[in-house]
Design an enzyme around this catalytic site. Sequence first.
Site, PDB file in Angstrom:
ATOM      1  N   LYS A 171       0.881  -1.265   0.027  1.00 11.25           N
ATOM      2  CA  LYS A 171       0.019  -0.164   0.033  1.00 11.25           C
ATOM      3  C   LYS A 171       0.926   1.149  -0.081  1.00 11.25           C
ATOM      4  O   LYS A 171       0.544   2.196  -0.604  1.00 11.25           O
ATOM      5  CB  LYS A 171      -0.931  -0.045   1.262  1.00 11.25           C
ATOM      6  CG  LYS A 171      -1.860  -1.143   1.444  1.00 11.25           C
ATOM      7  CD  LYS A 171      -2.597  -1.492   0.007  1.00 11.25           C
ATOM      8  CE  LYS A 171      -2.828  -2.896  -0.033  1.00 11.25           C
ATOM      9  NZ  LYS A 171      -3.021  -3.535  -1.486  1.00 11.25           N
ATOM     10  N   ARG A 178      -6.995  -8.083 -10.406  1.00 14.32           N
ATOM     11  CA  ARG A 178      -7.628  -9.412 -10.941  1.00 14.32           C
ATOM     12  C   ARG A 178      -8.938  -8.939 -11.554  1.00 14.32           C
ATOM     13  O   ARG A 178      -9.498  -8.095 -11.323  1.00 14.32           O
ATOM     14  CB  ARG A 178      -7.665 -10.202  -9.623  1.00 14.32           C
ATOM     15  CG  ARG A 178      -8.699  -9.681  -8.738  1.00 14.32           C
ATOM     16  CD  ARG A 178      -9.089 -10.530  -7.434  1.00 14.32           C
ATOM     17  NE  ARG A 178     -10.037  -9.924  -6.607  1.00 14.32           N
ATOM     18  CZ  ARG A 178      -9.850  -9.048  -5.460  1.00 14.32           C
ATOM     19  NH1 ARG A 178      -8.523  -8.932  -5.320  1.00 14.32           N
ATOM     20  NH2 ARG A 178     -10.789  -8.572  -4.891  1.00 14.32           N
TER      21      ARG A 178
END
Length: 498
Positions: A118, A294
């Site tokens: 992150k 994804r």
Amino acid sequence: MGHIKKLLVANRAEIALRIMRTAKEIGIETVAVYSEADRNAPHVHYADQAFCLGPAASAQSYLLGDKIIALCLEHQIDAIHPGYGFLSENADFARKVAQAGITFVGPSAESMELMGDKLSAKQTVKQYDVPLVPGLDEAITDIELAKKVANEIGFPVLIKASAGGGGKGMRIVEEASEFESQMARAVSEAEKSFGNGAVFVEKFVGSPRHVEIQVLADHHGNVVYLFERECSIQRRHQKVIEEAPSSVLSEALRKQMGEAAVNVCKACGYQNAGTVEFLLDEKHDFYFLEINTRLQVEHPVTEMITGLDLVREQIRVAEGHPLSFRQEDLRIHGHAIEVRVYAEDPANNFLPNVGKLAVYRRPQGPGIRVDDGYEEGMDIPIYYDPMIAKLIVHAQDRECALARMIRAIDDFEIVGVETTLGFCRFVMGHEAFVSGNFDTHFVNQYFQPASLQPELAAEERLIAGTLTDKVLQESSPQPSVTSSNGRPSSNWKRNRIN
Ligand code: MV4
């Protein structure tokens, strides 16, 4: 890269079927893999070829990346689609696939790695004008500096693990005096869970919506956004209901968020389909959270409103084709809603409730799509995610989509396991959902197990219908089974007849 002739789907159940259907349509041979628990699963029968990976546990089957790569090399399989979950966001796997000369239908290992962390994600996108939650974009090493920043942005603040994501490794700090102790906990949790103790601090956005943007990027520098999905109806970071478009985005905000999502992709050299997650606050300010590298569970709502087949686009991009459309060619058509039907008991804290699908009848009709991986008579295995099906509806506008979803939920008959259908029916009828005025607190704020029995109240209002009902029951006796929507199915039908 290059033409794909034979595709292995490294996944199971609904998403494996979903991917193979598109592959068949575009003339690609399909290969399934399966665990011993899935020997007779529909995705195994549907594929042109299937290989058993091992015992039921994921670690001994669906997560065996090296075994899957070896299968590809041995059987002239030129591409792997990972679906979602399992190996889909594993950068090491993506790298090994590429190194073996096999096409990975997804982004590069490098962009997965860059965005998986992150802090590196924040640092990567900040040069591209993407709005970030106020806070630090470096790991806290100097606790005094971190406290100073927290005081500046104002409490409460959130301490997040850099290696976290999807809600894992977050700690809220209400006031300065708690900072050090919460920080120590966050670091030790992050070390334990992720083997990486790096944490950072952000302003806590108290009542956010979760709005995500679907993106598609080819290998030629073209990036488009396929609009947003509203995913605020979730429980413990598990989404339950998703819709597109969001009922709160203006055209201007949609364009701003879409362009920010495109910039996230450009910043990390992203390729293939991805989802850029944002928090949207009460003032309609938005902040980048993370990018999911994804195909997502909820991709069908985007397919319904854009008319695109996202798996087809993924495969074409992976083959090296440029996108066949530009941003200006894309429009939102109507409204789509998806509910996830889990084998969980909403009356009992959503505990998994696996077992045999004694009765399983899908709703049908205009604007209804059911993506599932089971058939009547099958057992839902305990080893995997307990999602049975995704029920997706599409209609001309939100109101019609809501009515259609209620009809579809009512027509869905599942007996043998408890499911979240009744919970979803409750949400569809809730004033906050109907009005569009809700945030990520919806479930905690409004749902109680007692919400699942509105027919008690409905019954009182429907005294006039009782006589008709008696006549109906006498002429055609209804089995008094309890269907998965949490209500006796005869009651359910009676309410609709009246
Ligand atoms: C936040 C937040 C409030 N403020 N960050 C949870 C999932 C992960 N992707 C980030 N999450 C959050 N980050 C700040 N600075 C609230 C959440 C959050 C949340 C976000 C999206 C959807 C559901 C959520 C439920 C609880 C908390």
